[in-house]
Design a protein around this motif. Structure first.
Motif, short mmCIF file in Angstrom:
data_model
loop_
_atom_site.label_atom_id
_atom_site.label_comp_id
_atom_site.label_asym_id
_atom_site.label_seq_id
_atom_site.Cartn_x
_atom_site.Cartn_y
_atom_site.Cartn_z
N ILE A 69 61.46 117.22 60.21
CA ILE A 69 61.43 116.59 59.00
C ILE A 69 60.10 116.03 58.68
CG2 ILE A 69 62.53 114.50 57.82
CD1 ILE A 69 64.92 114.89 58.93
N ARG A 70 59.45 115.40 59.69
CA ARG A 70 58.04 114.91 59.40
C ARG A 70 57.18 116.21 59.03
NH1 ARG A 70 56.98 112.78 63.96
NH2 ARG A 70 58.35 110.81 63.36
N ALA A 71 57.39 117.33 59.77
CA ALA A 71 56.27 118.39 59.33
C ALA A 71 56.92 119.03 58.29
CB ALA A 71 56.70 119.39 60.74
N GLN A 72 58.02 119.07 57.74
CA GLN A 72 58.48 119.61 56.44
C GLN A 72 58.16 118.88 55.09
OE1 GLN A 72 62.46 120.19 56.59
NE2 GLN A 72 62.51 121.91 58.20
N SER A 73 58.13 117.57 55.46
CA SER A 73 57.64 116.79 54.36
C SER A 73 56.29 116.19 54.53
CB SER A 73 58.87 115.47 54.44
OG SER A 73 59.85 115.89 54.37
N ARG A 74 55.51 116.78 55.39
CA ARG A 74 54.09 116.38 55.62
C ARG A 74 53.90 114.84 55.62
NH1 ARG A 74 51.07 120.42 51.37
NH2 ARG A 74 51.67 122.37 52.40
N LEU A 75 54.72 114.22 56.56
CA LEU A 75 54.83 112.74 56.55
C LEU A 75 53.69 112.23 57.61
CD1 LEU A 75 58.59 112.05 56.48
CD2 LEU A 75 56.87 111.67 54.91
N PRO A 76 53.30 110.95 57.64
CA PRO A 76 52.35 110.54 58.66
C PRO A 76 52.80 110.26 59.86
CG PRO A 76 52.50 108.96 56.73
CD PRO A 76 53.38 110.13 56.52
N PRO A 77 52.16 110.11 60.89
CA PRO A 77 52.91 109.73 62.41
C PRO A 77 53.64 108.64 62.36
CG PRO A 77 50.37 109.49 62.41
CD PRO A 77 50.69 110.13 61.02
N PRO A 78 54.52 108.02 63.25
CA PRO A 78 55.10 107.11 63.52
C PRO A 78 54.69 105.66 63.10
CG PRO A 78 55.90 108.73 65.07
CD PRO A 78 54.78 109.15 64.42
N ALA A 79 53.40 105.87 63.74
CA ALA A 79 52.56 104.41 63.70
C ALA A 79 52.50 103.99 62.00
CB ALA A 79 51.31 104.44 64.17
N MET A 80 52.66 104.70 61.04
CA MET A 80 52.67 104.46 59.73
C MET A 80 53.91 104.06 59.13
SD MET A 80 49.35 104.66 59.30
CE MET A 80 49.32 104.52 57.42
N ALA A 81 54.98 104.18 59.93
CA ALA A 81 56.22 104.17 59.24
C ALA A 81 56.73 102.59 59.53
CB ALA A 81 57.39 104.79 60.25
N ALA A 82 57.43 102.24 58.58
CA ALA A 82 58.06 100.81 58.31
C ALA A 82 59.31 100.88 57.77
CB ALA A 82 56.84 99.99 57.76
N ALA A 83 60.18 99.91 57.93
CA ALA A 83 61.43 99.69 57.32
C ALA A 83 61.37 99.63 55.71
CB ALA A 83 62.27 98.57 57.60
N ALA A 84 62.06 100.59 55.01
CA ALA A 84 61.97 100.51 53.53
C ALA A 84 62.44 99.17 52.97
CB ALA A 84 62.64 101.69 53.06
N GLY A 85 61.60 98.44 52.05
CA GLY A 85 61.99 97.50 51.43
C GLY A 85 63.20 97.56 50.27
N PRO A 86 63.82 96.62 49.54
CA PRO A 86 64.77 96.59 48.84
C PRO A 86 64.36 97.31 47.40
CG PRO A 86 64.01 94.42 49.02
CD PRO A 86 63.40 95.27 50.25
N ALA A 87 63.09 97.26 47.09
CA ALA A 87 62.66 97.72 45.88
C ALA A 87 62.66 99.24 45.85
CB ALA A 87 61.04 97.33 45.70
N ARG A 88 62.20 99.78 47.02
CA ARG A 88 62.33 101.37 47.18
C ARG A 88 63.69 101.84 47.29
NH1 ARG A 88 57.55 100.33 50.00
NH2 ARG A 88 55.85 101.31 49.24
N LEU A 89 64.40 100.93 47.93
CA LEU A 89 65.98 101.22 48.05
C LEU A 89 66.69 101.30 46.49
CD1 LEU A 89 66.91 99.71 51.39
CD2 LEU A 89 65.94 101.76 50.84
N VAL A 90 66.21 100.22 45.78
CA VAL A 90 66.90 100.57 44.45
C VAL A 90 66.37 101.45 43.69
CG1 VAL A 90 66.88 99.01 42.29
CG2 VAL A 90 67.25 97.78 44.71
N ARG A 91 65.10 101.68 43.54
CA ARG A 91 64.56 102.69 42.94
C ARG A 91 65.09 104.27 43.64
NH1 ARG A 91 59.57 100.14 43.45
NH2 ARG A 91 59.03 101.65 45.08
N CYS A 92 65.28 104.13 44.58
CA CYS A 92 65.91 105.31 45.09
C CYS A 92 67.50 105.62 44.70
CB CYS A 92 65.99 105.30 46.72
SG CYS A 92 66.81 106.90 47.54
N GLY A 93 68.27 104.63 44.52
CA GLY A 93 69.56 104.64 44.22
C GLY A 93 69.46 104.99 42.92
#
Length: 364
Positions: free
Chosen positions: A28-52
């Motif tokens: 999934i990281r390769a397909q989406s061109r995401l950065p390595p796990p060191a740059m990952a963090a739990a998504a905050g409520p603002a992003r979850l609301v915008r996603c919904g």
């Protein structure tokens, strides 16, 4: 003779074992061109609301398109009968083509977040994603239809004068397996059991929206699990890239919003409990005065002719009761009417059931 060592090194490199296959998160990281796990963090409520909100926008567009196609092919009548089912199929198709297939939804891609399980190290399994889709789409549909059919059958058993035409929400209910199964189950119940089940249905219909509001308030405070189905299945989100502190800066605002939502929810529950107690007190008062001198009132009301008849039961009024607009009905008739509609049966003026006035010694 110098090429010989090079050829030996080439043979050694060709004999090395192949690399291990990539994991699902790496794919999934390769397909989406995401950065390595060191740059990952739990998504905050603002992003979850915008996603919904983004997902809801695309889902509503898909439902609208499917409904318009059915309306154009089969007509307005079929569209009204199958409207709920078309919306269900549209939602299921949206999540099957995205979440169940292992891809991000349009909302998740919009805010650059990825679904993970409770360990926050693996992508949710196929079974977990399938359970989430069922809880998010199929279960609410079945619960709503089941409660509507059950309430309709119980009310029809209690009052045969109510026909299915008075409830347009049922749609295709007369041809569903759920309706037939509920009819068989209701037929085996006693009168007391039917009254008890009807009260339970009423409580469930009141509690389901309150449960959703409670879950939303908890989400604002905790910042995780925007949907109740994801809370049950344990699906959370990780955000890759960007500023990791942008969600932290506004999380306090969401917590304050959650506290306000909790207070508003408690206020709503208090108002509903007060209204329920008012109805219980009105019923208790009616039971205390239902055994008054009915014969005396009946003989006096008969002298007034047709004006002493109740327009709901079309019989002589018992325990005459006045609405705030001035119309007269039987106490039992108008209280039963107010259980479903809080308006006058004649002039359609809105009023609260506790505004009914019982006329104890009314003689006209």
């Amino acid at each position: 003779m110098t090429p010989a060592p090079c050829a030996g090194r080439a043979r050694a490199r060709s004999a090395s074992p192949p690399p291990p296959p990539p994991t699902a998160l790496q794919l999934i990281r390769a397909q989406s061109r995401l950065p390595p796990p060191a740059m990952a963090a739990a998504a905050g409520p603002a992003r979850l609301v915008r996603c919904g909100q983004k997902d809801e926008l695309h889902r509503s567009g898909l439902r609208s398109g499917a409904g318009a196609a059915l309306h154009g092919l089969a007509g307005a009548k079929k569209w009204l009968e199958w409207r709920k089912e078309i919306e269900l199929l549209s939602d299921v198709a949206y999540f099957v083509l995205t979440t169940l297939s292992g891809y991000q939804t349009l909302g998740e891609e919009y805010v650059n977040i990825v679904q993970v399980d409770s360990t926050k190290k693996r992508v949710p399994s196929f079974l977990r994603r399938a359970v989430f889709i069922a809880l998010h789409t199929v279960v609410p549909y079945c619960l709503e239809k089941g409660l509507v059919h059950l309430e309709h059958e119980l009310q029809r058993e209690a009052d045969d004068s109510r026909t299915s035409q008075s409830n347009p929400v049922l749609g295709l209910s007369s041809r569903t397996l759920m309706r037939n199964w509920i009819q068989k189950q209701v037929a085996d119940l006693t009168e007391q059991q039917k009254k008890t089940v009807l009260q339970i249905v009423y409580v469930l219909k009141q509690c389901v929206p309150l449960l959703h509001r409670l879950h939303l308030a908890v989400f604002y405070i905790s910042g995780t699990f925007y949907h109740l189905s994801k809370r049950i299945t344990g699906i959370t989100y990780l955000h890759f890239g960007g500023l990791q502190g942008e969600d932290q800066s506004i999380r306090s605002s969401y917590k304050f919003l959650g506290i306000i939502s909790l207070f508003h929810l408690l206020l709503t529950i208090g108002v509903q409990m007060y209204t329920f107690k008012q109805k219980q007190r009105a019923r208790h008062e009616w039971k205390l005065h239902r055994n008054l001198a009915h014969e005396k009132n009946t003989t006096k009301e008969k002298t007034t002719g047709r004006h002493s008849r109740c327009t709901l039961c079309l019989e002589e009024r018992r325990h005459t009761t006045a609405t705030p607009c001035g119309h007269l009905f039987c106490w039992e008739c108008i209280t039963e009417w107010c259980n479903t509609r809080t308006e006058c049966p004649l002039c359609r003026e809105k009023f609260h059931p506790q505004k009914l006035i019982y006329l104890r010694h009314y003689q006209l």
